[in-house]
Design a protein around this motif. Structure first.
Motif, PDB file in Angstrom:
ATOM      1  N   SER A 267      40.686  52.308  26.686  1.00  0.00           N
ATOM      2  CA  SER A 267      41.622  52.143  27.814  1.00  0.00           C
ATOM      3  C   SER A 267      40.909  51.743  29.102  1.00  0.00           C
ATOM      4  CB  SER A 267      42.403  53.453  28.083  1.00  0.00           C
ATOM      5  OG  SER A 267      43.036  53.888  26.918  1.00  0.00           O
ATOM      6  N   PHE A 268      39.717  51.150  28.989  1.00  0.00           N
ATOM      7  CA  PHE A 268      38.959  50.867  30.207  1.00  0.00           C
ATOM      8  C   PHE A 268      39.054  49.393  30.608  1.00  0.00           C
ATOM      9  CE2 PHE A 268      35.329  49.674  32.751  1.00  0.00           C
ATOM     10  CZ  PHE A 268      35.461  50.598  33.782  1.00  0.00           C
ATOM     11  N   GLY A 269      39.376  49.168  31.870  1.00  0.00           N
ATOM     12  CA  GLY A 269      39.501  47.800  32.395  1.00  0.00           C
ATOM     13  C   GLY A 269      40.898  47.244  32.227  1.00  0.00           C
ATOM     14  N   VAL A 270      41.742  47.964  31.457  1.00  0.00           N
ATOM     15  CA  VAL A 270      43.088  47.464  31.152  1.00  0.00           C
ATOM     16  C   VAL A 270      43.963  47.474  32.399  1.00  0.00           C
ATOM     17  CG1 VAL A 270      45.152  47.825  29.750  1.00  0.00           C
ATOM     18  CG2 VAL A 270      42.891  48.213  28.755  1.00  0.00           C
ATOM     19  N   LYS A 271      43.936  48.586  33.128  1.00  0.00           N
ATOM     20  CA  LYS A 271      44.804  48.667  34.315  1.00  0.00           C
ATOM     21  C   LYS A 271      44.386  47.634  35.370  1.00  0.00           C
ATOM     22  CE  LYS A 271      46.788  51.597  37.869  1.00  0.00           C
ATOM     23  NZ  LYS A 271      46.319  50.763  38.991  1.00  0.00           N
ATOM     24  N   ASP A 272      43.073  47.405  35.546  1.00  0.00           N
ATOM     25  CA  ASP A 272      42.605  46.396  36.504  1.00  0.00           C
ATOM     26  C   ASP A 272      43.144  45.014  36.128  1.00  0.00           C
ATOM     27  OD1 ASP A 272      41.214  48.367  37.768  1.00  0.00           O
ATOM     28  OD2 ASP A 272      39.300  47.908  36.816  1.00  0.00           O
ATOM     29  N   LEU A 273      43.117  44.720  34.826  1.00  0.00           N
ATOM     30  CA  LEU A 273      43.640  43.444  34.335  1.00  0.00           C
ATOM     31  C   LEU A 273      45.144  43.347  34.609  1.00  0.00           C
ATOM     32  CD1 LEU A 273      43.283  40.825  32.662  1.00  0.00           C
ATOM     33  CD2 LEU A 273      43.607  42.203  30.601  1.00  0.00           C
ATOM     34  N   MET A 274      45.860  44.426  34.364  1.00  0.00           N
ATOM     35  CA  MET A 274      47.314  44.428  34.617  1.00  0.00           C
ATOM     36  C   MET A 274      47.611  44.269  36.111  1.00  0.00           C
ATOM     37  SD  MET A 274      48.447  47.390  31.922  1.00  0.00           S
ATOM     38  CE  MET A 274      50.224  47.213  32.006  1.00  0.00           C
ATOM     39  N   ASP A 275      46.797  44.927  36.938  1.00  0.00           N
ATOM     40  CA  ASP A 275      46.946  44.740  38.395  1.00  0.00           C
ATOM     41  C   ASP A 275      46.745  43.273  38.760  1.00  0.00           C
ATOM     42  OD1 ASP A 275      47.427  47.411  38.894  1.00  0.00           O
ATOM     43  OD2 ASP A 275      45.322  47.899  39.309  1.00  0.00           O
ATOM     44  N   GLY A 276      45.763  42.635  38.090  1.00  0.00           N
ATOM     45  CA  GLY A 276      45.474  41.215  38.341  1.00  0.00           C
ATOM     46  C   GLY A 276      46.657  40.321  37.994  1.00  0.00           C
ATOM     47  N   ILE A 277      47.318  40.617  36.860  1.00  0.00           N
ATOM     48  CA  ILE A 277      48.491  39.814  36.468  1.00  0.00           C
ATOM     49  C   ILE A 277      49.614  40.009  37.483  1.00  0.00           C
ATOM     50  CG2 ILE A 277      50.244  39.450  34.688  1.00  0.00           C
ATOM     51  CD1 ILE A 277      48.176  40.769  32.748  1.00  0.00           C
ATOM     52  N   ALA A 278      49.836  41.281  37.861  1.00  0.00           N
ATOM     53  CA  ALA A 278      50.924  41.575  38.801  1.00  0.00           C
ATOM     54  C   ALA A 278      50.680  40.889  40.142  1.00  0.00           C
ATOM     55  CB  ALA A 278      51.047  43.094  38.984  1.00  0.00           C
ATOM     56  N   LYS A 279      49.443  40.970  40.637  1.00  0.00           N
ATOM     57  CA  LYS A 279      49.146  40.473  41.981  1.00  0.00           C
ATOM     58  C   LYS A 279      48.969  38.950  42.024  1.00  0.00           C
ATOM     59  CE  LYS A 279      46.019  41.397  45.871  1.00  0.00           C
ATOM     60  NZ  LYS A 279      44.834  42.149  46.310  1.00  0.00           N
ATOM     61  N   PHE A 280      48.253  38.399  41.043  1.00  0.00           N
ATOM     62  CA  PHE A 280      47.896  36.966  41.104  1.00  0.00           C
ATOM     63  C   PHE A 280      48.686  36.083  40.142  1.00  0.00           C
ATOM     64  CE2 PHE A 280      43.781  39.329  41.849  1.00  0.00           C
ATOM     65  CZ  PHE A 280      43.806  39.200  43.234  1.00  0.00           C
ATOM     66  N   GLY A 281      49.263  36.697  39.090  1.00  0.00           N
ATOM     67  CA  GLY A 281      49.921  35.898  38.051  1.00  0.00           C
ATOM     68  C   GLY A 281      51.092  35.099  38.594  1.00  0.00           C
ATOM     69  N   PRO A 282      51.421  33.986  37.939  1.00  0.00           N
ATOM     70  CA  PRO A 282      52.504  33.129  38.437  1.00  0.00           C
ATOM     71  C   PRO A 282      53.884  33.739  38.196  1.00  0.00           C
ATOM     72  CG  PRO A 282      51.623  32.262  36.384  1.00  0.00           C
ATOM     73  CD  PRO A 282      50.766  33.439  36.740  1.00  0.00           C
ATOM     74  N   GLU A 283      54.795  33.448  39.114  1.00  0.00           N
ATOM     75  CA  GLU A 283      56.212  33.763  38.926  1.00  0.00           C
ATOM     76  C   GLU A 283      56.748  32.810  37.843  1.00  0.00           C
ATOM     77  OE1 GLU A 283      57.460  32.641  42.794  1.00  0.00           O
ATOM     78  OE2 GLU A 283      57.069  34.613  43.689  1.00  0.00           O
TER      79      GLU A 283
END
Length: 535
Positions: A267-283
């Motif tokens: 479970s390591f690094g997963v939340k950071d990646l999800m934060d990245g999708i939420a913050k930077f990912g395209p609409e």
């Protein structure tokens, strides 16, 4: 990918909060495990099933076919929707196995971004490269997750260099690993200036996040051994000098990928990646269609079928069409026009997916993926609208690379076999060809494993044992051109001709020489290895 004009008005909040993405990887890079942890963090499941566990614990939530459960691999794309940090995540898990790359290709037409999972020890593998090329063709933004850092891995710079060289994309580190293998204790979050520490004892426990003020913060020494801290400071300083900083526009254009380092199983690094999708990912993005593109902020509903899955519930012989909504606000019970047949369809039982679990969808917005149960009316490539004759474009069907004859174990059940084959053809699981002169059917697939999956599913779902036998043909090409020329060609080459499940004419080949001869002797005709599923 079509860009929304920079001067266009903001999307309605419900649409703007959607993030629709796929996870792609080489088999065994840890994609299914990462998917599980996404569901765990999104609150969609209470405990992640492990792909390599024994018995019931092995039944991961995103694999629902019997063969997937037995082998611990994903061979069909499945969709899952859940909420995370104020965003609605629509996650599509794709087959990693190269024999199912066509299913993955079509799935990538329905998403706005992709997460590329690579193994820290193996780096960029062949299937990763193939899938990346598909993303490149669609200019999809890509986030990279380097998995299995808790095992012996390559050096961080070596991994980044390999991605840059093999995939010709700029790489910017979003995090930096601290230690490797047994020494791996966590990572330094470069984007947010945080220390993330891994919990080895409990694999479902979230990482501990410690706020620091840069790499010179004395607090670091309390958590990181001296030799690892020195190495971390050195490497991050080098990375900042040698590698580009994160540029969101370059990421959205598909020319830069941020990379996170972690361990999905821990479970390591997963939340950071999800934060990245939420913050930077395209609409949700506009969808290419004919005669015009479809924008997500349009008030009328439009959507397209990118996948059909049969017998998700074997008791009910159902077929579920996976529909990506391209625009509008859909409500249960709406009547939509099935553009191919021009007939209205009342969508009374649409579903949202959590792998094989589903719940009735009362509403959905542009960017969402819903399932529409039906009895064969909906095919891959179909478009549904509120009346306008729009056809979504760009969903491909590829010529098979392997062809075999198929026979029912019981000759009296030939009709049952035909029904099963037609269903799998509509699902996109295989190509089915009816030769003009010979009896029976020829089945075409991309990889050998697909024959095993088909035989297994026909027996499980229809109670019909079948056997596949070698065919004299090795490939197939769709024939297009002026009708009189096509008719003359078909009459002159009946021994090579077959019809696909749509009734389109296909030329079956034994050698490349066959294709060269036709191209030379029939200059007015076109032999094509792909057919666009725009119906």
């Amino acid at each position: 990918m079509l860009d929304r004009a920079s001067n266009s008005s903001p999307l309605p909040p419900e649409i703007a909060r959607r993030r629709t993405f796929a996870i792609i990887s080489h088999p065994d890079a840890g994609k299914t495990t990462l998917t599980e942890k996404f569901l765990l963090y999104g609150g969609a499941i209470q405990m992640a099933g492990q792909v390599r566990a024994k018995g019931e614990a092995r039944r991961t939530r995103s694999d629902f076919m019997q063969m997937e459960k037995d082998r611990g691999i994903s061979v069909s794309a499945s969709a899952m929707s859940f909420d995370f940090d104020g965003h609605r995540f629509n996650l599509v898990d794709t087959p990693g196995h190269s024999d199912f790359s066509e299913d993955t290709y079509r799935t990538l037409t329905a998403v706005d971004a992709a997460i590329m999972v690579i193994d820290g020890a193996k780096g960029v593998e062949s299937q990763t490269q193939k899938l990346f090329e598909v993303c490149r063709m669609r200019d999809l933004p890509i986030l990279t997750f380097c998995n299995k850092m808790d095992r012996e891995s390559r050096e961080t710079f070596e991994i980044i260099d390999e991605i840059q060289e093999n995939l010709a994309i700029d790489v910017t580190p979003a995090s930096w690993p601290i230690g490797v293998g047994r020494d791996f204790i966590g990572s330094y979050d470069i984007l947010n200036d945080r220390l993330e520490l891994m919990e080895r004892g409990d694999r479902n426990k979230r990482a501990e996040s410690i706020k620091i003020k840069g790499l010179d913060d004395p607090k670091l020494a309390e958590h990181v051994p001296a030799h690892l801290l020195e190495q971390l400071r050195e490497e991050v300083e080098m990375a900042r000098e040698l590698l580009p900083t994160f540029d969101r526009q370059a990421f959205l254009d598909g020319t830069m990928t941020p990379i996170w380092f972690g361990s999905a199983i821990n479970s390591f690094g997963v939340k950071d990646l999800m934060d990245g999708i939420a913050k930077f990912g395209p609409e949700p993005q506009p969808q290419s269609a004919s005669p015009r593109h479809v924008s997500p902020d349009e008030t009328t509903v439009a959507g397209f079928v990118f996948k059909v899955q049969a017998n998700m519930d074997p008791k009910h012989r159902d077929r579920v069409a996976f529909v990506r909504l391209a625009s509008g606000h859909f409500k249960r019970g709406m009547k939509l026009t099935h553009v191919r047949s021009k007939k209205p369809m009342a969508i009374s039982n649409p579903v949202l997916f959590l792998a094989s679990d589903r719940e009735l969808a009362e509403e959905a917005w542009a960017g969402d993926i819903i399932g529409i149960p039906n009895h064969g009316q909906l095919r891959i490539g179909d478009t549904l609208t509120e009346g306008e004759a729009i056809k979504v474009t760009g969903i491909p069907s590829f010529a098979p690379e392997l062809l075999q004859n198929v026979r029912a174990g019981d000759p009296m059940k030939a009709k049952h076999l035909e029904k099963a084959l037609m269903q799998f053809a509509e699902e996109g699981a295989a190509k089915v060809f009816k030769p003009m002169l010979a009896s029976g059917f020829i089945v075409g697939v991309v990889g050998q494993l697909q024959f095993e999956v088909l035989a297994s599913r026909i027996e499980l779902e229809y109670g019909l044992p079948v056997r596949f036998e070698p065919s004299q043909f090795t490939s197939a090409r769709w024939v297009t051109g002026p009708k009189d020329k096509v008719d003359a060609f078909v009459n002159a080459n009946k021994g090579h001709m077959a019809a696909d499940n749509d009734g389109d004419m296909v030329y079956l080949t034994r050698l490349q020489w066959d294709i060269d001869r036709i191209e030379r002797d029939y200059p007015d005709l076109k032999l094509s290895a792909t057919k666009e599923m725009m119906v």
